[in-house]
Scaffold this motif. Structure first.
Motif, PDB file in Angstrom:
ATOM      1  N   ALA A   8       0.875  -1.356   0.038  1.00 55.07           N
ATOM      2  CA  ALA A   8      -0.071   0.043  -0.117  1.00 55.07           C
ATOM      3  C   ALA A   8       0.842   1.083  -0.011  1.00 55.07           C
ATOM      4  O   ALA A   8       0.687   2.228  -0.612  1.00 55.07           O
ATOM      5  CB  ALA A   8      -0.985  -0.006   1.310  1.00 55.07           C
ATOM      6  N   THR A   9       1.802   1.257   0.765  1.00 52.62           N
ATOM      7  CA  THR A   9       2.977   2.212   0.843  1.00 52.62           C
ATOM      8  C   THR A   9       3.513   2.537  -0.534  1.00 52.62           C
ATOM      9  O   THR A   9       3.777   3.852  -0.878  1.00 52.62           O
ATOM     10  CB  THR A   9       3.838   2.113   1.988  1.00 52.62           C
ATOM     11  OG1 THR A   9       3.268   2.026   3.164  1.00 52.62           O
ATOM     12  CG2 THR A   9       4.879   3.434   2.101  1.00 52.62           C
ATOM     13  N   ALA A  10       3.808   1.617  -1.354  1.00 56.46           N
ATOM     14  CA  ALA A  10       4.421   1.751  -2.739  1.00 56.46           C
ATOM     15  C   ALA A  10       3.447   2.503  -3.429  1.00 56.46           C
ATOM     16  O   ALA A  10       3.711   3.444  -4.318  1.00 56.46           O
ATOM     17  CB  ALA A  10       4.834   0.494  -3.205  1.00 56.46           C
ATOM     18  N   ILE A  11       2.109   2.000  -3.505  1.00 63.03           N
ATOM     19  CA  ILE A  11       1.259   2.726  -4.179  1.00 63.03           C
ATOM     20  C   ILE A  11       1.113   4.278  -3.834  1.00 63.03           C
ATOM     21  O   ILE A  11       1.025   5.134  -4.653  1.00 63.03           O
ATOM     22  CB  ILE A  11      -0.099   2.093  -4.170  1.00 63.03           C
ATOM     23  CG1 ILE A  11      -0.212   0.589  -4.513  1.00 63.03           C
ATOM     24  CG2 ILE A  11      -1.243   2.870  -4.482  1.00 63.03           C
ATOM     25  CD1 ILE A  11      -0.526   0.702  -6.227  1.00 63.03           C
ATOM     26  N   LEU A  12       1.087   4.346  -2.727  1.00 63.44           N
ATOM     27  CA  LEU A  12       1.033   5.897  -2.298  1.00 63.44           C
ATOM     28  C   LEU A  12       2.165   6.634  -2.596  1.00 63.44           C
ATOM     29  O   LEU A  12       1.929   7.838  -2.697  1.00 63.44           O
ATOM     30  CB  LEU A  12       0.727   5.930  -0.678  1.00 63.44           C
ATOM     31  CG  LEU A  12      -0.557   5.363   0.025  1.00 63.44           C
ATOM     32  CD1 LEU A  12      -0.534   5.350   1.463  1.00 63.44           C
ATOM     33  CD2 LEU A  12      -1.635   6.051  -0.411  1.00 63.44           C
ATOM     34  N   LYS A  13       3.340   6.205  -2.456  1.00 63.65           N
ATOM     35  CA  LYS A  13       4.589   6.808  -2.917  1.00 63.65           C
ATOM     36  C   LYS A  13       4.230   7.111  -4.356  1.00 63.65           C
ATOM     37  O   LYS A  13       4.770   8.311  -4.848  1.00 63.65           O
ATOM     38  CB  LYS A  13       5.677   5.783  -2.822  1.00 63.65           C
ATOM     39  CG  LYS A  13       6.094   5.592  -1.460  1.00 63.65           C
ATOM     40  CD  LYS A  13       7.037   6.732  -0.987  1.00 63.65           C
ATOM     41  CE  LYS A  13       8.501   7.032  -1.702  1.00 63.65           C
ATOM     42  NZ  LYS A  13       9.063   8.104  -1.170  1.00 63.65           N
ATOM     43  N   LEU A  14       3.772   6.236  -5.518  1.00 67.46           N
ATOM     44  CA  LEU A  14       3.545   6.615  -6.580  1.00 67.46           C
ATOM     45  C   LEU A  14       2.512   7.716  -6.809  1.00 67.46           C
ATOM     46  O   LEU A  14       2.502   8.480  -7.810  1.00 67.46           O
ATOM     47  CB  LEU A  14       3.101   5.204  -7.413  1.00 67.46           C
ATOM     48  CG  LEU A  14       4.139   4.120  -7.390  1.00 67.46           C
ATOM     49  CD1 LEU A  14       3.717   2.949  -8.126  1.00 67.46           C
ATOM     50  CD2 LEU A  14       5.240   4.673  -8.229  1.00 67.46           C
ATOM     51  N   VAL A  15       1.454   7.533  -5.781  1.00 65.34           N
ATOM     52  CA  VAL A  15       0.348   8.670  -5.853  1.00 65.34           C
ATOM     53  C   VAL A  15       1.134  10.056  -5.686  1.00 65.34           C
ATOM     54  O   VAL A  15       1.046  11.317  -6.329  1.00 65.34           O
ATOM     55  CB  VAL A  15      -0.725   8.595  -4.848  1.00 65.34           C
ATOM     56  CG1 VAL A  15      -1.402   9.774  -4.627  1.00 65.34           C
ATOM     57  CG2 VAL A  15      -1.582   7.186  -5.092  1.00 65.34           C
ATOM     58  N   ASP A  16       1.965  10.023  -4.578  1.00 70.03           N
ATOM     59  CA  ASP A  16       2.679  11.346  -4.285  1.00 70.03           C
ATOM     60  C   ASP A  16       3.617  11.668  -5.524  1.00 70.03           C
ATOM     61  O   ASP A  16       3.670  12.937  -5.823  1.00 70.03           O
ATOM     62  CB  ASP A  16       3.860  11.065  -3.229  1.00 70.03           C
ATOM     63  CG  ASP A  16       3.091  11.300  -1.872  1.00 70.03           C
ATOM     64  OD1 ASP A  16       2.117  11.729  -1.628  1.00 70.03           O
ATOM     65  OD2 ASP A  16       3.843  11.122  -0.717  1.00 70.03           O
ATOM     66  N   ASN A  17       4.065  10.894  -6.279  1.00 69.30           N
ATOM     67  CA  ASN A  17       5.143  11.135  -7.548  1.00 69.30           C
ATOM     68  C   ASN A  17       4.160  11.438  -8.772  1.00 69.30           C
ATOM     69  O   ASN A  17       4.718  11.535  -9.924  1.00 69.30           O
ATOM     70  CB  ASN A  17       5.854   9.904  -7.821  1.00 69.30           C
ATOM     71  CG  ASN A  17       7.026   9.811  -6.786  1.00 69.30           C
ATOM     72  OD1 ASN A  17       7.273  10.782  -5.846  1.00 69.30           O
ATOM     73  ND2 ASN A  17       7.425   8.631  -6.447  1.00 69.30           N
TER      74      ASN A  17
END
Length: 389
Positions: A120-129
């Protein structure tokens, strides 16, 4: 005078409870009695932790561990930290019972569904980017995906209604090859081919389902152009110095990782042991503390993005005093506070990850022999680390 006495008692306690050897023959393992600081590459501002606080919490935590977790038969790792300072740290049991390889501070254990927190955090990192959007349709990334309304958010919060991949053999009955080690792509191909009926209409009800995170791992691959294993390393593990954390590959790692046990012996591998996203990350207690610490830094993840994680998405569940955010479970405490956490279970591996954000406390317990003692960490959080304590 009070401070002097506490300091003296602290020295006395540390001196006369020196760490046991990592090579003990009885497998009881290692107990860390200092307040080592675990740090990450990003700056974080925390209030200073007093020696009095550390000592008080250590005594209570060690007592709780000895009574409820580290009793006979427990095999795994346990850590409690405040602002990255270690309050209590324990390791016992064997990574391999046959060779008598002990579990130590550097032994990666299977995280089971705590892996979902990292996915989930990897997905959120991609959202941030700005690579992806939370409310983007899955079909934007996986065009053949048959459910047109499903979004990335409803995969994360288990409101997609997807069928559980563990039920696919039952749904297909004839024609299912139980000997084949299936991949994430195989799961998607089966969904595309058979268009299994949704268990519930999209975004109407919470239903915890591993299939959601299988699809999320495939989206991570599409969005990054990297295999899930490599993407997780680049997005999370390497930046945070999580040197003992990796994504398991069945064909490469099954003979070298810490093994999984149940009552009566070794847990056998099965055909779902090469699936990623929902499980199959191996890590250590200290590496998971590094990960939790990073989430306090806007240099790792934006606060407004993190806020999405700790949001109630299934209000009807609140009458049961529980809910699920984006890759995190929630339990409502008697004092009205929400305790966010994630547990895991896969084969003989059980896990518990409790990031107490308002308290800046991290509690982690991992086991490679099936037990529910791991989940006693929730009681520890409630009784000794909630805001009213």
């Amino acid at each position: 005078m009070k401070t002097l006495l506490i300091t003296f008692f602290s020295f006395f306690l540390l001196f006369f409870s020196s760490p046991k050897s990592l090579q003990e023959q009885d497998g009881l393992g290692y107990s860390n009695n200092d307040s080592t600081l675990i740090s990450i590459p990003f700056p974080i501002k925390f209030n200073k932790v007093s020696d009095e606080y550390l000592l008080e919490k250590k005594v209570k935590t060690d007592s709780f561990y000895d009574k409820f977790i580290g009793t006979y038969g427990f095999s795994g790792s346990f850590i409690v930290t405040k602002n990255g300072k270690i309050i209590s740290e324990k390791y016992q049991g064997y990574a391999n019972q046959r060779t008598k390889e002990l579990i130590t501070v550097n032994t990666p254990l299977h995280l089971a569904s705590v892996s979902k927190v990292l996915t989930a955090t990897a997905i959120l990192k991609l959202v941030d980017n700005d690579n992806i959007m939370l409310d983007q349709k899955v079909t934007d990334w996986l065009p053949s995906f048959p459910y047109k309304n499903t979004t990335i958010r409803t995969l994360l919060n288990h409101r997609s209604g997807l069928q559980h991949y563990s039920r696919f053999p039952e749904l297909l009955k004839k024609g299912w090859n139980r000997k084949k080690i299936v991949s994430n792509q195989d799961i998607l191909d089966l969904i595309v081919k058979h268009k299994f009926k949704l268990l519930t209409p999209h975004d109407t009800r919470f239903d915890y389902c591993n299939t959601n995170y299988i699809i999320l791992a495939l989206i991570i691959e599409k969005a990054t152009g990297l295999k899930y294993e490599k993407a997780m390393k680049e997005l999370i593990f390497r930046p945070l110095g999580m040197k003992n954390t990796f994504v398991f590959d069945y064909f490469r790692d099954k003979d070298t990782v810490s093994l999984s046990y149940r009552k009566g012996g070794l847990n056998p591998w099965d055909q779902f042991d090469n699936l990623n996203g929902d499980k199959n990350i191996y890590s250590t207690a200290r590496d998971l503390v590094k990960f939790d610490l990073a989430t306090y830094s806007p240099d790792f993840i934006k606060p407004e993005t993190l806020k999405e994680v700790y949001t109630s998405y299934s209000p009807y569940m609140l009458k049961y005093k529980k809910d699920y955010g984006l890759g995190m479970r929630m339990k409502q405490l008697p004092n009205g506070e929400n305790l966010w956490f994630h547990n895991g279970w896969w084969h003989g591996n059980t896990s518990s990850f409790i990031p107490m954000k308002k308290d800046t406390v991290t509690i982690i317990c991992l086991s490679n022999v099936y037990t529910t003692k791991t989940y006693e960490t929730l009681k520890l959080a409630e009784t000794h680390y909630s805001l009213t304590r």
